[in-house]
Design a protein around this motif. Structure first.
Motif, PDB file in Angstrom:
ATOM      1  N   UNK A   1     -32.914  -3.372 -24.135  1.00 56.17           N
ATOM      2  CA  UNK A   1     -34.147  -2.656 -24.429  1.00 56.17           C
ATOM      3  C   UNK A   1     -34.784  -2.167 -23.142  1.00 56.17           C
ATOM      4  N   UNK A   2     -35.538  -1.091 -23.243  1.00 56.70           N
ATOM      5  CA  UNK A   2     -36.242  -0.602 -22.062  1.00 56.70           C
ATOM      6  C   UNK A   2     -37.557   0.053 -22.468  1.00 56.70           C
ATOM      7  N   UNK A   3     -38.507  -0.015 -21.544  1.00 55.39           N
ATOM      8  CA  UNK A   3     -39.808   0.604 -21.697  1.00 55.39           C
ATOM      9  C   UNK A   3     -39.947   1.656 -20.602  1.00 55.39           C
TER      10      UNK A   3
ATOM     11  N   UNK B   1     -26.387   3.721  -5.397  1.00 53.08           N
ATOM     12  CA  UNK B   1     -26.905   3.300  -6.694  1.00 53.08           C
ATOM     13  C   UNK B   1     -25.947   3.765  -7.786  1.00 53.08           C
ATOM     14  N   UNK B   2     -26.244   3.389  -9.024  1.00 53.05           N
ATOM     15  CA  UNK B   2     -25.394   3.797 -10.121  1.00 53.05           C
ATOM     16  C   UNK B   2     -26.122   3.750 -11.443  1.00 53.05           C
ATOM     17  N   UNK B   3     -25.385   4.098 -12.494  1.00 56.44           N
ATOM     18  CA  UNK B   3     -25.917   4.115 -13.853  1.00 56.44           C
ATOM     19  C   UNK B   3     -25.047   3.251 -14.749  1.00 56.44           C
ATOM     20  N   UNK B   4     -25.685   2.361 -15.485  1.00 57.35           N
ATOM     21  CA  UNK B   4     -25.012   1.574 -16.510  1.00 57.35           C
ATOM     22  C   UNK B   4     -25.259   2.232 -17.857  1.00 57.35           C
TER      23      UNK B   4
ATOM     24  N   UNK C   1     -24.924   7.145 -29.914  1.00 60.52           N
ATOM     25  CA  UNK C   1     -26.163   6.854 -29.223  1.00 60.52           C
ATOM     26  C   UNK C   1     -25.860   6.150 -27.914  1.00 60.52           C
ATOM     27  N   UNK C   2     -26.466   6.611 -26.838  1.00 62.98           N
ATOM     28  CA  UNK C   2     -26.218   6.045 -25.515  1.00 62.98           C
ATOM     29  C   UNK C   2     -27.478   5.380 -24.984  1.00 62.98           C
ATOM     30  N   UNK C   3     -27.296   4.249 -24.361  1.00 65.73           N
ATOM     31  CA  UNK C   3     -28.381   3.512 -23.718  1.00 65.73           C
ATOM     32  C   UNK C   3     -28.087   3.470 -22.224  1.00 65.73           C
ATOM     33  N   UNK C   4     -29.033   3.924 -21.410  1.00 71.06           N
ATOM     34  CA  UNK C   4     -28.813   4.035 -19.974  1.00 71.06           C
ATOM     35  C   UNK C   4     -29.738   3.102 -19.197  1.00 71.06           C
ATOM     36  N   UNK C   5     -29.196   2.521 -18.138  1.00 71.82           N
ATOM     37  CA  UNK C   5     -29.996   1.863 -17.101  1.00 71.82           C
ATOM     38  C   UNK C   5     -29.628   2.577 -15.809  1.00 71.82           C
ATOM     39  N   UNK C   6     -30.552   3.369 -15.272  1.00 70.46           N
ATOM     40  CA  UNK C   6     -30.229   4.274 -14.178  1.00 70.46           C
ATOM     41  C   UNK C   6     -30.810   3.810 -12.844  1.00 70.46           C
ATOM     42  N   UNK C   7     -30.137   4.236 -11.784  1.00 67.53           N
ATOM     43  CA  UNK C   7     -30.610   4.035 -10.414  1.00 67.53           C
ATOM     44  C   UNK C   7     -30.788   2.564 -10.051  1.00 67.53           C
TER      45      UNK C   7
END
Length: 235
Positions: free
Chosen positions: A110-112, A147-150, A177-183
């Motif tokens: 989850x992300x906000x 850095x990278x993206x998950x 649907x894609x969920x990203x955690x970036x940078x």
């Protein structure tokens, strides 16, 4: 438990509380964008404030030459305006960076994401809907700062956040649907961890309450020391 949006630096144990958290849902990892991204945005506002000051002085000198009035007195408001741009911009990007977070729990990703210091939207992807995960570096900034993206992908249909792809050999449309955690700087380790978490979720769900939280750079001797200090955890 501490409000997660007020934490300066996230550290294990992750004893935080976030909106919508279930009573039996435990935080396994929480992260913000790498601080280099914050510094980059702050530098942009420094240059923006300087540009406002220089542009204001240029226009003031041009007008004063035309009407024959000294530019000394009106200079103070221009300095105050540029200072205001700097202070508000610095506060704005710092607040968005601090409040925008990504969380891995025993139930979901989850992300906000704060679009203003007062408004946010949230995205969640349950663990049982994750099809696969990936990690990669994109763009010059991520390459420069290492850095990278998950990313986690779900084949579950729904929402305008999904993108349609045509499946090969048929006319069927599949919503992905894609969920990203970036940078972030630990994307490969995070990908490996989430893969282990998904395996545990499928085959050993009753023991997830003691699944080892993700702690960046926990390898080798540090991992052995951690397991000795916290023997109740497994992974």
């Amino acid at each position: 438990m501490q409000n997660i949006f007020t934490v300066k630096e996230f550290q294990f144990p992750y004893k935080y509380k976030f909106p919508g958290q279930a009573s039996d849902e435990q935080i396994l990892f929480v992260v913000r964008e790498n601080k280099m991204m914050l510094l980059l945005r702050q530098v942009i506002f420094v240059f923006t404030a300087i540009l406002v000051l220089m542009l204001g002085m240029f226009l003031l000198n041009m007008i004063s030459n035309i009407i024959g009035v000294s530019a000394a007195l009106p200079l103070l408001p221009i300095i105050l305006i540029s200072l205001l741009v700097f202070v508000l911009g610095f506060w704005w990007v710092s607040t968005l960076w601090k409040k925008s977070i990504c969380i891995v729990t025993t139930k979901r990703l989850t992300k906000f994401v704060y679009t203003t210091p007062f408004n946010r939207h949230s995205l969640s992807l349950p663990l049982d809907q994750i099809v696969d995960t990936g990690s990669y570096t994109k763009g010059l900034i991520q390459a420069l700062f290492r850095l990278g993206t998950f990313t986690a992908r779900s084949a579950a249909a729904s929402s305008g956040l999904a993108t349609d792809e045509e499946s090969s050999g048929s006319n069927k449309r599949i919503n992905k649907k894609y969920f990203y955690i970036e940078n972030v700087s630990v994307v490969e380790d995070l990908q490996h961890y989430v893969a282990k978490l998904l395996d545990a979720f499928k085959h050993n769900r009753e023991s997830l309450s003691t699944f080892r939280p993700f702690i960046p750079e926990l390898k080798g001797e540090r991992r052995k020391e951690f397991m000795k200090k916290w023997p109740e955890y497994w992974s």
